[in-house]
Design a protein around this motif. Structure first.
Motif, short mmCIF file in Angstrom:
data_model
loop_
_atom_site.label_atom_id
_atom_site.label_comp_id
_atom_site.label_asym_id
_atom_site.label_seq_id
_atom_site.Cartn_x
_atom_site.Cartn_y
_atom_site.Cartn_z
N ILE A 376 0.81 -1.21 0.00
CA ILE A 376 0.00 0.00 0.00
C ILE A 376 0.85 1.27 0.00
N CYS A 377 1.90 1.28 0.83
CA CYS A 377 2.74 2.49 0.90
C CYS A 377 3.39 2.77 -0.45
N TRP A 378 3.88 1.73 -1.06
CA TRP A 378 4.53 1.86 -2.38
C TRP A 378 3.54 2.41 -3.41
N LEU A 379 2.34 1.88 -3.47
CA LEU A 379 1.37 2.34 -4.45
C LEU A 379 0.88 3.75 -4.14
N GLY A 380 0.68 4.06 -2.85
CA GLY A 380 0.24 5.40 -2.49
C GLY A 380 1.27 6.44 -2.87
N SER A 381 2.55 6.11 -2.66
CA SER A 381 3.61 7.05 -3.04
C SER A 381 3.65 7.27 -4.55
N ILE A 382 3.43 6.21 -5.30
CA ILE A 382 3.45 6.33 -6.77
C ILE A 382 2.33 7.24 -7.24
N PHE A 383 1.13 7.06 -6.67
CA PHE A 383 0.02 7.90 -7.11
C PHE A 383 0.21 9.35 -6.66
N ALA A 384 0.86 9.54 -5.56
CA ALA A 384 1.17 10.91 -5.15
C ALA A 384 2.13 11.56 -6.15
N GLU A 385 3.10 10.78 -6.61
CA GLU A 385 4.02 11.29 -7.62
C GLU A 385 3.31 11.55 -8.95
N LEU A 386 2.33 10.70 -9.26
CA LEU A 386 1.56 10.94 -10.49
C LEU A 386 0.83 12.26 -10.42
N SER A 387 0.23 12.57 -9.28
CA SER A 387 -0.46 13.85 -9.12
C SER A 387 0.50 15.01 -9.29
N ARG A 388 1.71 14.86 -8.72
CA ARG A 388 2.69 15.95 -8.85
C ARG A 388 3.18 16.07 -10.29
N SER A 389 3.37 14.94 -10.94
CA SER A 389 3.87 14.98 -12.32
C SER A 389 2.85 15.63 -13.25
N LEU A 390 1.56 15.33 -13.00
CA LEU A 390 0.52 15.89 -13.86
C LEU A 390 0.01 17.23 -13.35
N ARG A 391 0.57 17.67 -12.21
CA ARG A 391 0.22 18.96 -11.62
C ARG A 391 -1.28 19.02 -11.34
N GLN A 392 -1.77 17.95 -10.77
CA GLN A 392 -3.18 17.86 -10.39
C GLN A 392 -3.27 17.75 -8.89
N GLU A 393 -4.03 18.67 -8.31
CA GLU A 393 -4.19 18.60 -6.87
C GLU A 393 -4.98 17.36 -6.48
N LYS A 394 -5.98 17.05 -7.28
CA LYS A 394 -6.78 15.85 -7.05
C LYS A 394 -6.81 15.08 -8.35
N LEU A 395 -6.14 13.94 -8.37
CA LEU A 395 -6.01 13.17 -9.59
C LEU A 395 -7.33 12.45 -9.88
N ARG A 396 -7.90 12.76 -11.04
CA ARG A 396 -9.15 12.11 -11.43
C ARG A 396 -8.84 10.89 -12.29
N THR A 397 -9.35 9.76 -11.87
CA THR A 397 -9.06 8.52 -12.58
C THR A 397 -10.35 7.74 -12.83
#
Length: 1334
Positions: A376-397
């Motif tokens: 879970i920690c690994w996946l949560g960190s990846i999605f946090a990085e995805l939000s930062r990479s896409l410059r989205q405060e709330k990543l819509r998926t």
């Protein structure tokens, strides 16, 4: 040969072209049983020694086309033979007669010189291309596969470098390849050993930790304290895992991925994948048969025991081909998951690396299927990085998951649909849940309301693993439950290759769907069926019923409310199940894939209606916590209830169909009631509709109540269902509640539709009836015009006539008035969107005035101009020119609007938003025409002013046409059909009229006239005979002629009688007929009588023909022929056959209409002829029209004997038939005939005292001339006629002399004293005596 091979080469010399041949696996179709790469060196091989050397050393066989050889070529061939394993020579230079022209060298055969076998040489000059190709195939077939060595591109590239050729793989590629070799160092010892040494975190400790986590979660769920031993064991495992030191392979792997050079990273991952696939293929091909036996032994073990575990362990160790790239990424995730608290900088960079790889198409493992654990920690960190990479405060998926057993090729299906590359677990023994990411373009982001589309693939369902069967089922249940719980859209992939495994997988799918339902996040389900076999279709049907049952939700859940109607099944027989690349992809497959993609994207769009924001990691944590703790009413171990539940769903589906069928039957009765009412009686129709709606509600409610009783009985009858009734009954009741609502709503809608359709249909029938009447009036008028003018109307003229009828209909038809429906809000919305698109949002508050009535016009004011413009006007001494120009522009646009509005209002159509769009575009184009220094307020105020006017103008359209929109749509679409029918009807009627006219004028009228005139001549003659006695016998007629001659006292008539007796006789008869016709009126009456007779017979014949042809389209020619036959048979009126041969009479028309035209024209003809007969007509014309002339008939009556006296030409007066002796009462004396017939005569004074009549007769001694004539002296009557001719001779002595140019005759005195009366008395006496037979 190759196309273009004969073209002179300029740039391609030395170029090596490459193609390939791939077998399909079909022995009958395949030419070769092994794959081939075919290379062709262009140009003269002797000039490209390095290319020759490379091809010879890297090819399984070399084919050389030989020309004229010299020493240099011979040396080249010898070197080729030394390098190539197989060599074939083909002669392309010599002739058929001299086969050794090129194949010989120095007196020695070249094959012998090179020590080549006999089959290695082909006389190419003696064979055509096809024969050469066939011979080559046969040679290569004998060499495949044993005699030809296999080759690899990797070995060829090394050899190319040694020769001095450039190789595409540059330093970066080579470096990446070398790095891969370093990472995989030690792999030759075995995959299991390599995994234990280099990827240790995935070992038994990780598996054990996953088991302890699940136990701990179950304790928390049951609110029990975790056992101390369990805590200690978990603590020890974590402590041991945290002591992990990164292995060399993982260090090199991570460092390679962290390299700044993205190209090098791509090379590295590609080489690593290829290297592992190559090793996997080699091991798979060498997999011993003994391992197959072990697998079969394992399948026969049905209970957990040490022997089973041992067999599993042996099987896993023997399958050394299951290592893949995903294991390295799994190890990387575990490194971060277990050791990230250490704060190492390199470790903290891993999530960003994984996010970057994910965005570049590298899949991410969400769940380790072997250990059944999620980092879970690994996946949560990846999605946090995805939000930062896409410059989205709330990543819509949005998440789309494919679920199927390991035979279903899930990864290949997603690749075929979206072009992504996921782990193909069916080729190995690994299990897991993988995810790929699609970054969506802007238009799709708006449609789907998301930034990223997550494609989730479950691999390894039903795949045997290290665990025993129960553990495998639990792990499969966990993976399927997690995947479904994460999904917005679920694609269930049913493969025909599952075999016996499908029963188990089916239970896993159904039980996982039930658990996902408990989690509160049930996806929209679709089914992909890769085969249309009976078993597969039945399985798909069961799954569809289950999904339909579980997709029902509360009304508040919008997505699942829509999902109820979106469970669809798509059949795609694609190329993924073991299809060779050499086979042609079926076009149907492409269409099916497109259909599947449309279905999936449609489901994803419906997901965008969800009100809550998507939080993927939050959903993952929730679902994983529930799975770990097994907090479901149906536990992970329990899959037997799935089959029972699926049967319940199938049964419920049948109940549902029964309810729908019963309501359809009820609807038929309701439809009959609606149709029985008067459609346009609004009050009665509304009352009936309200009554039927109430009845429908009660009917549905009663049907659903019966279903509830059935469901309760069914659940109680099944033990598994009864035990889980608390889980299933709410689902059933929810389905029934929604079923009741849905069926009730559908029935209500159908009732309203039926009622409205009935009204619309009645309106359409009313409209068409009115239109038909108007068209009939117009057609009749046009027919009369066409008949009177005899001018053929053109299509455009008929279209204009129809348009006038159409406009009249639309203006006068009684459309149903619409209910109150203000269009202001619709107009305001169109204007609002227009202003927003033009960046004029600041003026939106002005839209509040829309819909309000304004009588004042548009006025330009100061606020429409900017500050500079107003200042300029002030400096120009209040110059109003600019303001006037702006007002002119506004007035011009307003005028254009008035025309636009009038045009739209003249159309028979309801209001449409496109009218406002056109209006706004018109305003914008009008403002562009002239440059004005005005502010945007001018444009906005003008648009609002005109839109407000449009609201008032177009509201009238809405009020008039709104309720009859269906009617308007229908008649607008059918207008062209109506117009075509109008033109067609006129053409047919006009054609019918013209054909009937032609038939009457060319056939019937001549027939009628012939019928009328046929007996007229005889009738006239008989009438004359009755009235004139001289026409009763030839002698009476002759007497009459002679008497008339005396009475007329005309010398010319005597000359005509004497010289031209036949003509004179005909003239007398003709004059008699003319005189008779001039005095009588009986002829006209007779004509009228005959006209009535013949017209009646014709009308009767036409009427007989109409029997059995009413309302039938018929060919007129056979029917007209039948009319003629009836006339001939019944009325004895003959019609010439050729009169109907014209193609004009052969048309197809409505016989009733044609008969009507015939009767009308027949009556017109009768009237015309009757009027013609009543008028004074030229008697000579009447006589010319008679087939039998009356004078001819009279001539036959008075003709008598045709014999004439051979001397004086006097006619024979005998009336007896067949008389042998001829005689004449009045032989003509000398002096009455020309001198060439008789000479002049004179009477002396001495002769006057005696009767000298005979002296002056030229017919004296007549028998001497003709024995058939009696002598004049023998006939006493002849002497009595002397006074007649004496009178004539004396009366016209001078004229006879002058006419015949002879001297005057001298007559006795007593002749001179004969009077006219004496002459006539003598004549009458002579004829009377002959009449009495004396």
């Amino acid at each position: 040969g190759m196309d273009g091979g004969q073209v002179p080469r300029r740039l391609s010399n030395g170029l090596v072209e490459t193609g390939w041949y791939l077998p399909t696996g079909d022995i009958d179709r395949d030419i070769y049983q092994a794959p081939f790469v075919i290379s062709n060196l262009r140009g003269d091989a002797s000039n490209h020694e390095r290319c020759i050397k490379l091809l010879c050393q890297t090819s399984s066989a070399v084919i050389i086309f030989c020309g004229d050889f010299k020493e240099k070529e011979k040396q080249l061939l010898e070197s080729c033979k030394a390098m190539a394993s197989k060599l074939i020579l083909i002669d392309v230079y010599g002739t058929e007669g001299d086969g050794n022209t090129t194949m010989g060298y120095g007196g020695q055969n070249l094959q012998e010189c090179l020590w080549l076998p006999k089959e290695s040489g082909l006389p190419g000059s003696a064979l055509n291309e096809e024969e050469v190709a066939n011979n080559l195939c046969e040679i290569l077939k004998t060499w495949v596969p044993d005699s030809l060595k296999p080759v690899t591109l990797e070995a060829a590239s090394k050899l190319a470098l040694d020769i001095g050729l450039n190789v595409d793989e540059g330093p970066v590629c080579k470096k990446a390849m070398a790095t891969v070799e370093e990472v995989l160092k030690g792999l030759d010892e075995g995959s299991v050993e390599f995994q234990q040494k280099q990827l240790p975190l995935q070992g038994h400790l990780w598996h054990k930790l996953a088991t302890l986590d699940k136990e701990e979660s179950k304790h928390r769920k049951s609110e029990k304290e975790t056992e101390l031993q369990l805590q200690e064991e978990k603590k020890d495992i974590l402590a041991e895992l945290k002591r992990y030191k990164m292995t060399p392979a993982m260090k090199i792997f991570i460092d390679s991925l962290l390299a700044k050079d993205k190209i090098q990273r791509t090379y590295f991952l590609t080489w690593l994948k290829l290297r592992l696939q190559l090793q996997q293929s080699e091991k798979l091909n060498s997999f011993p048969e003994s391992q197959t036996e072990k697998t079969e032994q394992l399948e026969n073990v049905g209970h957990p025991c040490e022997d089973a575990k041992a067999l599993h362990s042996q099987l896993l160790e023997s399958k050394t081909y299951n290592l893949g790239v995903e294991h390295f990424f799994r190890e990387m995730g575990l490194i971060f998951e277990l050791t990230h608290m250490s704060g190492s900088q390199n470790l903290l960079r891993l999530p960003r690396l994984a996010a970057d790889l994910l965005l570049h198409g590298v899949p991410l493992e969400l769940m380790d299927g072997d250990a059944s654990n999620i980092p879970i920690c690994w996946l949560g960190s990846i999605f946090a990085e995805l939000s930062r990479s896409l410059r989205q405060e709330k990543l819509r998926t949005r998440a789309l998951t494919i679920l199927g057993n390991h035979h279903a090729r899930n990864a290949l299906v997603l690749s075929g649909l979206f072009g992504v590359k996921l782990q193909e677990g069916w080729e190995r023994t690994n299990k897991g849940v993988y995810m790929a990411v699609l970054s969506l373009p802007d238009d799709h982001r708006k449609d789907l309301d998301c930034d990223l589309l997550l494609l989730i693939d479950v691999e390894g369902l039903g795949l045997a693993s290290e665990e025993i069967e129960m553990d495998t089922l639990i792990h499969d249940n966990m993976m399927a439950t997690v995947a479904i719980g994460l999904s917005d859209v679920l694609l269930q992939n049913i493969s025909p290759h599952a075999g016996k495994e499908f029963a188990t997988i089916f239970k896993v799918m159904v039980s996982s769907l039930l658990r996902a339902k408990e989690c509160g996040a049930f996806p929209i389900c679709s089914l992909l069926v890769q085969d249309e076999g009976l078993d597969t279709v039945l399985q798909a049907s069961q799954l569809r019923h289950v999904c339909k049952m579980l997709q029902t939700e509360d009304k508040g859940n919008v997505i699942n409310h829509h999902a109820l109607n979106t469970s669809s099944t798509t059949f795609v027989k694609g190329p993924w199940p073991n299809m060779s690349l050499s086979e042609i992809v079926d076009k149907q497959y492409t269409n099916d894939v497109l259909k599947l993609k449309e279905t999936l994207f449609g489901a994803l769009k419906r997901c965008s209606t969800k009100s809550e924001e998507s939080d993927f990691i939050g959903r993952l944590s929730t679902v994983w916590d529930a799975v770990k703790s097994d907090s479901f009413s149906i536990s992970l171990q329990n899959i037997n209830v799935a089959l029972v539940f699926s049967l319940l769903c199938t049964e419920f589906s049948q109940w549902e169909d029964g309810l729908v069928e019963s309501m359809e039957s009820w609807l038929m009765g309701a439809t009959a009631k609606i149709i029985a009412t008067k459609a346009l009686d609004g009050t009665a129709q509304d009352a009936l509709l309200s009554e039927l709606k109430k009845e429908a509600q009660e009917e549905v409610k009663s049907g659903v109540h019966k279903l509830k009783s059935k469901a309760e009985s069914y659940v109680k009858s099944e033990e598994n269902l009864k035990m889980n009734s608390e889980t299933f009954m709410p689902v059933l009741l929810s389905n029934m509640s929604q079923l009741q609502e849905r069926v009730t709503e559908e029935v209500m809608q159908k009732l309203e539709t039926i009622s409205e359709s009935h009204c619309s249909l009645s309106q359409i029938e009313k409209f068409e009836a009115s239109l038909e009447r108007e068209q009939e009036f117009k057609l009749v008028a046009l027919e009369e015009t066409s008949k009177s003018t005899n001018i053929l109307l053109q299509d455009h003229e008929l279209e204009e006539e129809f348009e006038s009828v159409w406009k009249k209909m639309l203006s006068s038809f009684d459309f149903r008035p619409s209910e109150s429906d203000d269009i202001s809000s619709r107009v305001a919305e169109v204007l609002r969107q227009n202003l927003i698109s033009r960046g004029l949002q600041k003026h939106l508050e002005k839209l509040d005035v829309l819909g309000q009535k304004h009588t004042s016009g548009f006025q330009v004011c100061d606020e429409h101009f900017g500050y500079r413009s107003r200042l300029k006007r002030m400096l120009e001494d209040n110059n109003k020119q600019q303001k006037l120009e702006a007002q002119k522009v506004a007035n011009k646009i307003i005028e254009e609007y008035n025309k636009f509005s009038a045009n739209k209002c003249s159309l028979a159509a309801d209001f449409c938003e496109s009218y406002i769009t056109e209006l706004l575009e018109m305003i914008e184009n009008g403002l562009k025409e002239k440059s004005l220094e005005i502010r945007s307020a001018f444009e906005v105020d003008l648009k609002i002013h005109l839109c407000n006017a449009a609201c008032q103008d177009f509201q009238k359209l809405r009020d008039r046409f709104g309720k009859d929109k269906k009617l308007l749509t229908y008649i607008s679409e059918a207008k062209n059909k109506y117009a075509a029918e109008f033109i067609y009807q006129f053409r047919k009627r006009d054609q019918c009229q013209r054909v009937a006219q032609a038939f009457i004028s060319t056939v019937i009228k001549p027939l009628v006239l012939a019928y009328i005139n046929q007996p007229l001549g005889i009738h006239i003659a008989k009438d004359i005979e009755d009235k004139a006695k001289q026409y009763q016998s030839p002698r009476a007629f002759h007497q009459s002629i002679l008497e008339d001659l005396i009475d007329e006292d005309c010398f010319e008539s005597f000359v005509q009688y004497l010289l031209f007796y036949e003509d004179y006789r005909l003239t007398k008869i003709h004059d008699t007929v003319v005189a008779h016709l001039a005095d009588t009126t009986s002829l006209g009456k007779l004509k009228q009588q005959r006209l009535g007779e013949v017209v009646g017979k014709i009308a009767a014949a036409v009427s007989q023909t109409t029997e059995g042809t009413s309302g039938v389209l018929s060919d007129t020619k056979p029917l007209l022929e039948r009319v003629c036959l009836i006339l001939e048979k019944d009325a004895n009126i003959n019609v010439k056959e050729e009169s109907l041969n014209s193609p004009l009479f052969s048309i197809t028309t409505d016989w009733d209409r044609f008969v009507k035209c015939l009767i009308e024209l027949l009556a017109t003809m009768r009237l015309g002829l009757s009027q013609e007969f009543s008028q004074n007509v030229d008697i000579l014309e009447v006589l010319r029209d008679l087939p039998v002339l009356p004078q001819d008939h009279l001539l036959q009556t008075v003709r008598g004997c045709d014999k004439r006296c051979p001397l004086c030409k006097a006619p024979c007066d005998k009336e007896e038939l067949d008389h042998e002796m001829h005689s004449s009462l009045l032989h003509r004396p000398k002096g009455t005939l020309p001198h060439d017939i008789c000479s002049p005569f004179h009477l002396s004074s001495s002769e006057t005292s005696k009767d000298s009549y005979g002296e002056f007769m030229m017919c004296k001694n007549l028998p001497l001339q003709d024995t058939k004539w009696s002598d004049v002296s023998d006939d006493p009557n002849s002497q009595k006629a002397s006074n007649y001719w004496r009178y004539v001779l004396v009366r016209f002595n001078e004229k006879f002399a002058a006419e015949y140019k002879q001297e005057l005759a001298k007559f006795p005195e007593d002749w001179m004293k004969i009077t006219k009366e004496e002459a006539l008395d003598g004549l009458k006496e002579v004829f009377a005596l002959r009449q009495n037979g004396k």
